[in-house]
Design an enzyme around this catalytic site. Structure first.
Site, PDB file in Angstrom:
ATOM      1  CB  CYS A  13      40.290  68.293 -44.128  1.00  0.00           C
ATOM      2  SG  CYS A  13      38.572  68.137 -43.576  1.00  0.00           S
ATOM      3  CB  CYS A  14      42.443  63.495 -43.732  1.00  0.00           C
ATOM      4  SG  CYS A  14      41.304  63.125 -45.074  1.00  0.00           S
ATOM      5  CB  CYS A  53      34.067  62.547 -45.085  1.00  0.00           C
ATOM      6  SG  CYS A  53      34.928  62.272 -43.523  1.00  0.00           S
ATOM      7  CB  CYS A 109      36.250  63.380 -49.605  1.00  0.00           C
ATOM      8  SG  CYS A 109      36.708  65.038 -49.038  1.00  0.00           S
ATOM      9  CB  CYS A 151      41.998  59.430 -44.545  1.00  0.00           C
ATOM     10  SG  CYS A 151      42.223  57.979 -43.491  1.00  0.00           S
TER      11      CYS A 151
END
Length: 235
Positions: free
Chosen positions: A107-108, A192, A195, A218
């Site tokens: 995702c990062c 974010c 998280c 990240c």
């Protein structure tokens, strides 16, 4: 572009220099080839404030992951207007949805690392507010570092490498610099919303990021390759 040897020489010459001196050096050494990344969730506002005094034409990159807190977007807009920053917003090529639930590293990568890697093409220097006291994974951060990004060299500049969190807050208060509102609500590092959580007394500054997992970064400061003593090693 500077060589590794030249970067080391400049690092020695800048040892003990103030952040504004380091920033001025970077702007003058890499004219139109230097950029600053700021998340607006921590100490990066110090560098953004300084760059507004040194050279407002320097691109200030903000990675819009689409998962920032509403407070982050609102604060970013206010800060940019107040200081006349040359803001460049970066976005992911695709929306992977709630991938953070199953694969936060991926995702990062999609939301942050890949957009920045694309944006760094054409730049010879990248300025960031990373500090060694933020976490164990950042403890070896140096003032100037020579890195490889996608097969090309880039100098990473960390003007706050010799500062502590106390130094950052002292600057903010003495210069009346605005800061992220969530920092007054128990957050010590803002990323974010899925998280990030507030921290408790005694926890490290970045303990609220990816809490409950082994993830600590990240990927923005681990995807490049750092040159040390004539060899390449993961930063």
């Amino acid at each position: 572009m500077l060589s590794l040897t030249e970067v080391r020489e400049h690092a020695r010459a800048l040892r003990g220099a103030t952040p504004d001196t380091v920033l001025t050096w970077a702007v003058e050494t890499f004219p139109r080839k230097v950029t600053l990344t700021v998340s607006f969730g921590g100490g990066g506002v110090v560098l953004a404030h300084l760059i507004s005094r040194i050279d407002r034409t320097v691109p200030v990159m903000f990675l819009d992951t689409r998962f920032h807190f509403p407070e982050t977007y609102a604060f970013k807009e206010r800060f940019v207007r107040q200081y006349g920053l040359n803001l460049v917003e970066l976005h992911p090529l695709t929306d992977p949805g709630p991938l953070y639930r199953t694969d936060p590293d991926r995702c990062c990568w999609i939301r942050k690392v890949e957009p920045l890697e694309r944006a760094l093409v054409g730049f010879d220097a990248w300025i960031s507010a990373v500090r060694p006291d933020q976490s164990d994974s950042r403890s070896t951060t140096e003032l100037l570092e020579y890195h490889d990004v996608a097969g090309r060299p880039i100098v990473k500049v960390f003007p706050l490498a010799h500062w502590s969190r106390t130094d950052v807050w002292r600057y903010i208060r003495e210069n009346d610099v605005p800061y992220h509102p969530l920092l007054d609500q128990g957050y010590t590092s803002v990323g974010c919303w899925p998280c990030t959580r507030p921290t408790t007394a005694g926890e490290p500054e970045r303990a609220g990021r990816w809490a409950g997992t082994t993830k600590t970064e990240c990927g923005l400061h681990t995807f490049s390759v750092k040159r040390r003593a004539g060899t390449w090693s993961t930063a």
